[in-house]
Design an enzyme around this catalytic site. Structure first.
Site, PDB file in Angstrom:
ATOM      1  CG  HIS A 220      18.274 -16.316 -32.070  1.00 36.49           C
ATOM      2  ND1 HIS A 220      19.396 -16.048 -31.316  1.00 36.49           N
ATOM      3  CD2 HIS A 220      17.355 -15.395 -31.713  1.00 36.49           C
ATOM      4  CE1 HIS A 220      19.150 -15.014 -30.519  1.00 36.49           C
ATOM      5  NE2 HIS A 220      17.922 -14.618 -30.738  1.00 36.49           N
TER       6      HIS A 220
ATOM      7  CE1 TYR B 255      23.365 -23.153 -24.541  1.00 37.63           C
ATOM      8  CE2 TYR B 255      23.289 -21.992 -26.644  1.00 37.63           C
ATOM      9  CZ  TYR B 255      22.656 -22.696 -25.644  1.00 37.63           C
ATOM     10  OH  TYR B 255      21.306 -22.955 -25.740  1.00 37.63           O
TER      11      TYR B 255
ATOM     12  N   PRO C  58      18.724 -27.618 -19.030  1.00 35.91           N
ATOM     13  CG  PRO C  58      19.069 -25.665 -17.823  1.00 35.91           C
ATOM     14  CD  PRO C  58      18.975 -27.145 -17.664  1.00 35.91           C
TER      15      PRO C  58
ATOM     16  CE  LYS D  37      17.056 -29.217 -28.616  1.00 34.23           C
ATOM     17  NZ  LYS D  37      16.328 -28.658 -29.704  1.00 34.23           N
TER      18      LYS D  37
ATOM     19  CE1 TYR E 173      21.085 -24.448 -28.893  1.00 36.96           C
ATOM     20  CE2 TYR E 173      19.257 -23.423 -30.056  1.00 36.96           C
ATOM     21  CZ  TYR E 173      20.122 -23.453 -28.983  1.00 36.96           C
ATOM     22  OH  TYR E 173      20.023 -22.492 -28.002  1.00 36.96           O
TER      23      TYR E 173
END
Length: 389
Positions: free
Chosen positions: A72, A200, A292, A296, A384
């Site tokens: 990704h 998201y 979540p 992480k 991230y």
């Protein structure tokens, strides 16, 4: 029995540590309170940082991950009908990998069993003795029989409810916790993902996340009340609510189907200090929990394993305890940064029951700032994909 490192917990953290140490000639025994099938039946996170994938390869179990995992390059952040992307590769030069925790745990089990690893399942009444002394040992029961393992060190990889953290006296450990006033309702379905990157999504109805495990296995989440139960939500109700919380172009393209797993997870931030007491070391959920949001949890456990593995290797190969002595300080420094990212991302994207109009305006301003500011996107991307060990 006698071993060098007794590992309590047969999830991905304990298995990865065992496999890494085995390849350096360091003997371990892994104790797991459940069965292998039970561990493999747990549906968990599937986004791996660069550091985690490097550890898997170093452990000799990265082949299937590299062949079947999905790279990704970034993620989509949506609010209302608007959206923008944050490119990980553009800002950091690297990516994350989508590969289910169940699959990487299976890879680790297969490797440990193929190489004769000592894995003990269905253990009960585990107790850690003399962790502050020079000769710690662990006792446990299997089928009513009493067993004892003498060891040099104990690695507590047995999760939030395990015995390892509880072994450290309350006079020594300090715990920090934040409970969030909502949970995540998650559904796993054998359907193609709605998008090739994660989405998201902030909405007035609450947060939503569109994720995936592979080309025909999708994972979706919606923010829900802590009083909800999975059986309160029919599949039809879930899909209908998810569509209301994501931009219409994704809602129109969403392929729905029967859920093959449905669960609700409350959200919590938690850290205990220190992560070492004598010859006992805490790893993963035994020491810290993150919401979540931002993926992480599993990755922070992997960073613990990195520090402990290198400390043990340094000790057994060179007789140098410097890495072990610095373990708690190094691990916690990275843990708190991961806690910060998870906390800020959760605050950015979720609706709180007591939010004022001012709070909502600030939340929207934060999202707009992330959309328009390259430096903010770089910070988001660096966190991230994973901060360096």
């Amino acid at each position: 029995m006698r071993t060098q490192v007794c590992i309590i917990g047969g999830g991905p953290s304990g298995l990865l540590l065992s496999q890494l140490l085995h390849r350096k000639g360091i003997d371990t025994i892994v104790l797991e309170r459940k069965t292998r099938d039970y561990v493999l039946g747990r549906i968990r996170a599937g986004i791996l940082e660069v550091g985690f994938t490097d550890l898997m390869r170093e452990a000799g179990v990265g082949a299937r991950m590299d062949a079947e995992g999905f790279k990704h390059d970034g993620t989509v952040i949506a609010y209302g009908e608007e959206e923008f992307g944050v490119s990980f590769h553009e800002h950091t030069g690297t990516d994350v990998l989508v590969y289910g925790q169940t699959e990487l745990t299976r890879d680790l089990y297969d490797a440990r069993e193929a190489e004769g690893g000592n894995l003990v399942f269905n253990v009960e009444n585990v107790k850690i003795h003399d962790a502050k002394g020079a000769a710690p040992y662990v006792t446990y029961q299997v089928d009513g029989g009493e067993h004892r393992i003498d060891c040099d060190y104990v690695a507590g990889c047995d999760g939030f409810h395990g015995v390892s953290r509880q072994t450290i006296p309350l006079t020594v450990r300090r715990e920090y916790e934040k409970l969030y006033p909502f949970g995540w309702l998650g559904v796993l379905s054998e359907t193609p993902p709605v998008h090739d990157e994660l989405i998201y999504s902030w909405s007035e109805r609450g947060f939503a996340l569109c994720s995936m495990r592979n080309a025909n296995l999708s994972r979706y989440y919606i923010q829900c009340s802590l009083s909800d139960a999975p059986q309160d939500w029919s599949d039809e109700a879930f899909w209908s609510e998810l569509k209301r919380r994501i931009p219409s172009r994704y809602a129109d393209a969403l392929v729905t189907g029967p859920s093959i797993e449905k669960s609700i997870a409350p959200l919590r931030s938690f850290v205990t200090e220190p992560m070492r007491w004598g010859r006992l070391f805490l790893c993963g959920d035994a020491a810290h929990i993150v919401p979540p949001t931002g993926a992480k949890g599993l990755n922070t456990a992997a960073s613990d394993i990195h520090y402990l593995y290198h400390g043990l290797m340094q000790f057994y190969q060179d007789g140098d305890s410097t890495g072990l002595d610095a373990y708690s300080e190094k691990a916690l420094a990275r843990v708190w940064k991961a806690e910060r990212f998870s906390w800020t991302t959760t605050n950015l994207l979720h609706r709180y029951p007591d939010q004022s109009e001012f709070d909502l305006k600030m939340q929207r301003a934060d999202i707009d700032f992330l959309r328009s500011n390259v430096a903010a996107q770089k910070v988001f991307a660096e966190n991230y994909v994973g901060l360096p060990y």
